[in-house]
Design a protein around this motif. Structure first.
Motif, short mmCIF file in Angstrom:
data_model
loop_
_atom_site.label_atom_id
_atom_site.label_comp_id
_atom_site.label_asym_id
_atom_site.label_seq_id
_atom_site.Cartn_x
_atom_site.Cartn_y
_atom_site.Cartn_z
N CYS A 125 3.42 41.74 -28.62
CA CYS A 125 3.37 41.56 -30.08
C CYS A 125 3.06 42.87 -30.80
O CYS A 125 3.56 43.10 -31.91
CB CYS A 125 2.32 40.52 -30.44
SG CYS A 125 2.69 38.86 -29.80
N GLU A 126 2.19 43.72 -30.22
CA GLU A 126 1.89 45.05 -30.75
C GLU A 126 1.49 45.05 -32.22
O GLU A 126 1.95 45.85 -33.02
CB GLU A 126 3.09 45.97 -30.55
CG GLU A 126 3.43 46.21 -29.10
CD GLU A 126 4.62 47.12 -28.93
OE1 GLU A 126 5.55 47.04 -29.77
OE2 GLU A 126 4.61 47.92 -28.00
N ASN A 127 0.60 44.12 -32.59
CA ASN A 127 0.08 44.03 -33.96
C ASN A 127 1.16 43.74 -35.01
O ASN A 127 0.95 44.00 -36.19
CB ASN A 127 -0.66 45.32 -34.34
CG ASN A 127 -2.08 45.32 -33.81
OD1 ASN A 127 -2.61 44.27 -33.46
ND2 ASN A 127 -2.68 46.48 -33.75
N ARG A 128 2.29 43.20 -34.58
CA ARG A 128 3.33 42.87 -35.55
C ARG A 128 3.34 41.39 -35.90
O ARG A 128 4.01 40.99 -36.83
CB ARG A 128 4.71 43.28 -35.00
CG ARG A 128 4.95 44.77 -34.94
CD ARG A 128 6.41 45.08 -34.62
NE ARG A 128 6.78 44.57 -33.32
CZ ARG A 128 6.71 45.29 -32.19
NH1 ARG A 128 6.27 46.53 -32.25
NH2 ARG A 128 7.07 44.78 -31.04
N LYS A 129 2.60 40.57 -35.12
CA LYS A 129 2.59 39.13 -35.37
C LYS A 129 1.19 38.69 -35.79
O LYS A 129 0.19 39.12 -35.21
CB LYS A 129 3.03 38.38 -34.12
CG LYS A 129 4.50 38.62 -33.75
CD LYS A 129 4.92 37.76 -32.58
CE LYS A 129 6.40 37.98 -32.25
NZ LYS A 129 6.84 37.15 -31.10
N PHE A 130 1.15 37.82 -36.80
CA PHE A 130 -0.10 37.32 -37.39
C PHE A 130 -0.31 35.90 -36.86
O PHE A 130 0.36 34.96 -37.28
CB PHE A 130 0.05 37.33 -38.91
CG PHE A 130 -1.25 37.44 -39.65
CD1 PHE A 130 -2.28 38.25 -39.20
CD2 PHE A 130 -1.44 36.71 -40.82
CE1 PHE A 130 -3.46 38.34 -39.90
CE2 PHE A 130 -2.63 36.80 -41.53
CZ PHE A 130 -3.65 37.62 -41.06
N LEU A 131 -1.23 35.75 -35.88
CA LEU A 131 -1.33 34.49 -35.14
C LEU A 131 -2.76 33.95 -35.19
O LEU A 131 -3.71 34.65 -35.55
CB LEU A 131 -0.91 34.70 -33.69
CG LEU A 131 0.49 35.31 -33.47
CD1 LEU A 131 0.70 35.65 -32.01
CD2 LEU A 131 1.57 34.37 -33.98
N ASP A 132 -2.92 32.69 -34.75
CA ASP A 132 -4.24 32.08 -34.72
C ASP A 132 -5.05 32.63 -33.55
O ASP A 132 -4.51 33.24 -32.62
CB ASP A 132 -4.11 30.57 -34.62
CG ASP A 132 -3.41 30.13 -33.34
OD1 ASP A 132 -4.08 29.97 -32.32
OD2 ASP A 132 -2.16 29.98 -33.38
N GLU A 133 -6.35 32.35 -33.59
CA GLU A 133 -7.29 32.93 -32.63
C GLU A 133 -6.95 32.57 -31.18
O GLU A 133 -6.93 33.44 -30.30
CB GLU A 133 -8.71 32.45 -32.97
CG GLU A 133 -9.75 32.78 -31.92
CD GLU A 133 -11.02 31.96 -32.11
OE1 GLU A 133 -11.91 32.09 -31.25
OE2 GLU A 133 -11.11 31.21 -33.09
N GLN A 134 -6.66 31.30 -30.91
CA GLN A 134 -6.40 30.88 -29.54
C GLN A 134 -5.13 31.49 -28.98
O GLN A 134 -5.08 31.88 -27.80
CB GLN A 134 -6.31 29.34 -29.49
CG GLN A 134 -7.64 28.64 -29.76
CD GLN A 134 -7.52 27.12 -29.64
OE1 GLN A 134 -6.42 26.58 -29.58
NE2 GLN A 134 -8.67 26.46 -29.60
N THR A 135 -4.10 31.60 -29.80
CA THR A 135 -2.85 32.20 -29.34
C THR A 135 -3.05 33.67 -28.99
O THR A 135 -2.56 34.15 -27.96
CB THR A 135 -1.76 32.06 -30.42
OG1 THR A 135 -1.57 30.68 -30.72
CG2 THR A 135 -0.44 32.67 -29.94
N VAL A 136 -3.77 34.40 -29.85
CA VAL A 136 -4.02 35.82 -29.59
C VAL A 136 -4.81 35.99 -28.30
O VAL A 136 -4.49 36.84 -27.45
CB VAL A 136 -4.76 36.47 -30.78
CG1 VAL A 136 -5.19 37.89 -30.44
CG2 VAL A 136 -3.87 36.47 -32.01
#
Length: 646
Positions: free
Chosen positions: A59-70
């Motif tokens: 993802c390289e800081n390009r995707k804005f995701l929820d805590e569990q997914t990250v």
């Protein structure tokens, strides 16, 4: 301690995800990840959106995701390369360099005033905005060529008939039929029968192709074209570009076409195949399965200790090139290529003599588990036989060299489906891979004769054997050893009574070789291949070529070589006996041992299908020898023999 050094020291756990002892995710990484997530959840963006940027290797800081997914991404994939400062996740960015926030050699904040805290928050905000602008890409519509390709793929997903299985489409069936023809060498007539049979047995509304011609036409719409280029019978030239309309060779005068009846299509004597490389490189970025992996060479983080190299991008040659051409290296999607070529006889051992030469290009951008797979080894040129191309190899490389020059200077417009961006794709040829004879054909430096060594060049220490009457390179390279190496003073195991004090020859830079030695030489393609004019100084010394050891009448280990051995070596156990006979070598088998070996090969040795040829068929009891073994069979034989022995 500097900011980068202290951060790197504290972040070792981020790139030690796998415990080498257990081959599982390490406890250190698990605990570090918990701390990272706790800091990230304190960030102002998480408080507002309940999401954070994912810094995993994909993802390289390009995707804005929820805590569990990250957390799942990081646990399964690991962190992106060089993410030592958590700008997007609330770290005390630059704190050890700020006089109000850190003490020397520590990364621990101290009590500060409200004004200082506000100043620090402002600094964090600026850094965060810079980070977002550099990592979040602007999505673009594909260029026209990419749009056409994606539209074709979408259309190809239509079911071949109503109610068929998912994924069964006209294109997928055509692709499998073409694979069937290639793998089993089926005739066109057979393919016509198969196509018609499949169409007849499917429901009436099916869209399957009805003939081999229709199948080829459908597959051709995907792009990836190939070109047939007529070739001179004597490998002098190819009928290409300005020479397309010639009827005969401009060097030797040989006819281009076979004689045919009037009105019939002209048939050339020989043709080469050229498959442009740019189209296939663009396809790597148009596929979701490979696009992101093409940036791996620059974005991966090596966790290997010491000088262990896990990929060519970890090597000095790759890094040196990037230093010389930083504009090329800055675009991680530019392609680094390797070229490989060698000849083979596709008729096998029982067929006629025929030398067919494929030229293969491989993109080294991909990770190690992908770049050596056969689907990423692109056949680019197929040089026809039956004759060995020898010096004429450059004649056949002309289309590839022209395309590579264009890819280096101008590039081609491409579309990266993983980042949804158009970009200019450039490529360069980093190195070639070949055996020593093919090295001579690719480099232009002849690898036989007195000046065979490409390192010593004209500063060789090769000498002439008085009795054997041939050039010898024995003990010519001790000078490459360090000055204090013990073998430099060894007088027994090398040339008798010789101590080596000399320095190694000068190793020329690429620029010096070009300007001082190569630039003035004629090009092979301009001289008619083998009709290359003799260059002053070339061929004045004795040339040699390698023969198979112990072929009757051609062995190098004969009486004359033993006489030369006595002149140059102190190893008396290898000299001629008093009776004038050569000593029996240690590796020679007795008649009884040879019979035992042959029986072992004939009756006991078994390999899996495809592992090697049938070695038992190579045993000749009457002649007392092994014959007809291919090079791969020799490797297998030696490997299994040594394993059995030791």
């Amino acid at each position: 301690m500097s900011s980068s050094n202290s951060n790197q020291a504290m972040r070792q756990w981020m790139y030690a995800r796998i415990d080498p002892n257990t081959n599982q995710v390490s406890n250190e990484f698990t605990e570090g990840l918990k701390g990272f997530m706790a800091i990230a959840k304190n960030h102002v963006l998480f408080a507002q959106k309940q999401k954070i940027f994912c810094p995993c290797i994909k993802c390289e800081n390009r995707k804005f995701l929820d805590e569990q997914t990250v957390a799942g991404h990081l646990y399964n994939r690991g962190f992106m390369a060089n993410y030592l400062v958590w700008v997007a996740h609330g770290e005390n960015y630059g704190v050890d360099n700020h006089p109000q926030y850190a003490q020397e050699n520590t990364n621990t904040p101290i009590d500060v005033s409200i004004e200082a805290q506000n100043s620090y928050v402002e600094m964090i905000s600026d850094a965060f905005n810079d980070h977002i602008s550099s990592h979040v890409s602007i999505e673009e519509d594909p260029n026209e060529e990419a749009k056409k390709f994606f539209s074709l793929l979408n259309a190809s997903q239509n079911p071949i008939y109503d109610g068929c299985r998912e994924g069964h489409s006209q294109l997928s069936l055509a692709a499998r039929c073409m694979t069937l023809k290639t793998d089993y060498n089926l005739s066109e007539k057979c393919m016509d029968y198969i196509a018609q049979m499949l169409k007849d047995y499917m429901p009436a509304d099916n869209t399957a192709t009805a003939s081999y011609y229709d199948t080829k036409k459908l597959m051709r719409s995907l792009g990836l074209p190939y070109k047939k280029i007529d070739v001179c019978q004597n490998n002098c030239m190819i009928f290409w570009k300005n020479d397309t309309d010639l009827e005969s060779c401009k060097f030797c005068g040989a006819a281009r076409f076979k004689s045919a009846k009037p009105g019939r299509k002209k048939v050339p004597f020989r043709q080469m195949f050229y498959l442009p490389i740019a189209d296939r490189l663009k396809r790597l970025y148009q596929s979701k399965k490979t696009a992101s992996h093409m940036r791996w060479h620059k974005e991966h983080y090596s966790t290997q200790a010491g000088n262990v190299m896990s990929h060519p991008s970890d090597g000095e040659a790759w890094k040196h090139f990037n230093q010389l051409y930083p504009d090329f290296a800055n675009e991680s999607r530019n392609v680094y290529l390797g070229l490989c070529t060698d000849g083979f006889n596709h008729f096998g051992m029982s067929g006629q003599n025929y030398s067919l030469w494929p030229v293969i290009l491989t993109p080294y951008n991909l990770p190690p588990d992908m770049c050596m797979k056969h689907e990423f080894m692109f056949l680019t040129i197929l040089i026809p036989g039956p004759n060995h191309p020898k010096r004429s190899l450059d004649v056949f490389l002309q289309p590839l060299i022209e395309e590579l020059n264009g890819l280096w200077t101008d590039g081609v417009e491409s579309y990266d489906v993983s980042l949804k961006q158009n970009f200019t794709l450039r490529a360069m040829l980093l190195w070639t891979i070949s055996d020593f004879p093919a090295y001579a054909m690719l480099s232009g430096w002849t690898t036989h004769g007195r000046l065979a060594c490409p390192y010593c060049m004209d500063d060789t220490e090769a000498f002439w054997l008085k009795h054997g009457r041939k050039t010898c390179w024995f003990d010519c390279h001790r000078r490459f050893l360090p000055k204090d190496h013990s073998l430099r003073r060894n007088k027994k195991n090398f040339r008798k009574n010789k101590v080596v004090d000399s320095d190694p020859p000068t190793i020329y830079s690429g620029e010096a070789l070009w300007t001082d030695h190569v630039m003035g030489l004629p090009k092979t393609a301009d001289c008619g291949g083998e009709r290359h004019p003799k260059i002053a100084g070339y061929g004045e010394k004795h040339n040699w070529h390698k023969q198979m050891l112990n072929v009757q009448g051609k062995t190098k280990d004969n009486v004359k070589s033993r006489l030369d051995l006595a002149d140059i070596c102190n190893r008396k156990d290898l000299h001629m006996t008093n009776e004038g006979k050569a000593p029996v070598p240690l590796f020679r088998l007795s008649p009884e041992s040879k019979t035992c070996l042959f029986n072992w090969l004939k009756k006991d040795v078994k390999f899996s299908d495809g592992y090697s040829s049938n070695l038992s068929s190579s045993v000749d009891f009457n002649g007392g020898k092994l014959s007809g073994m291919k090079s791969h069979d020799c490797h297998v034989f030696m490997q299994r023999f040594l394993i059995t022995e030791y």
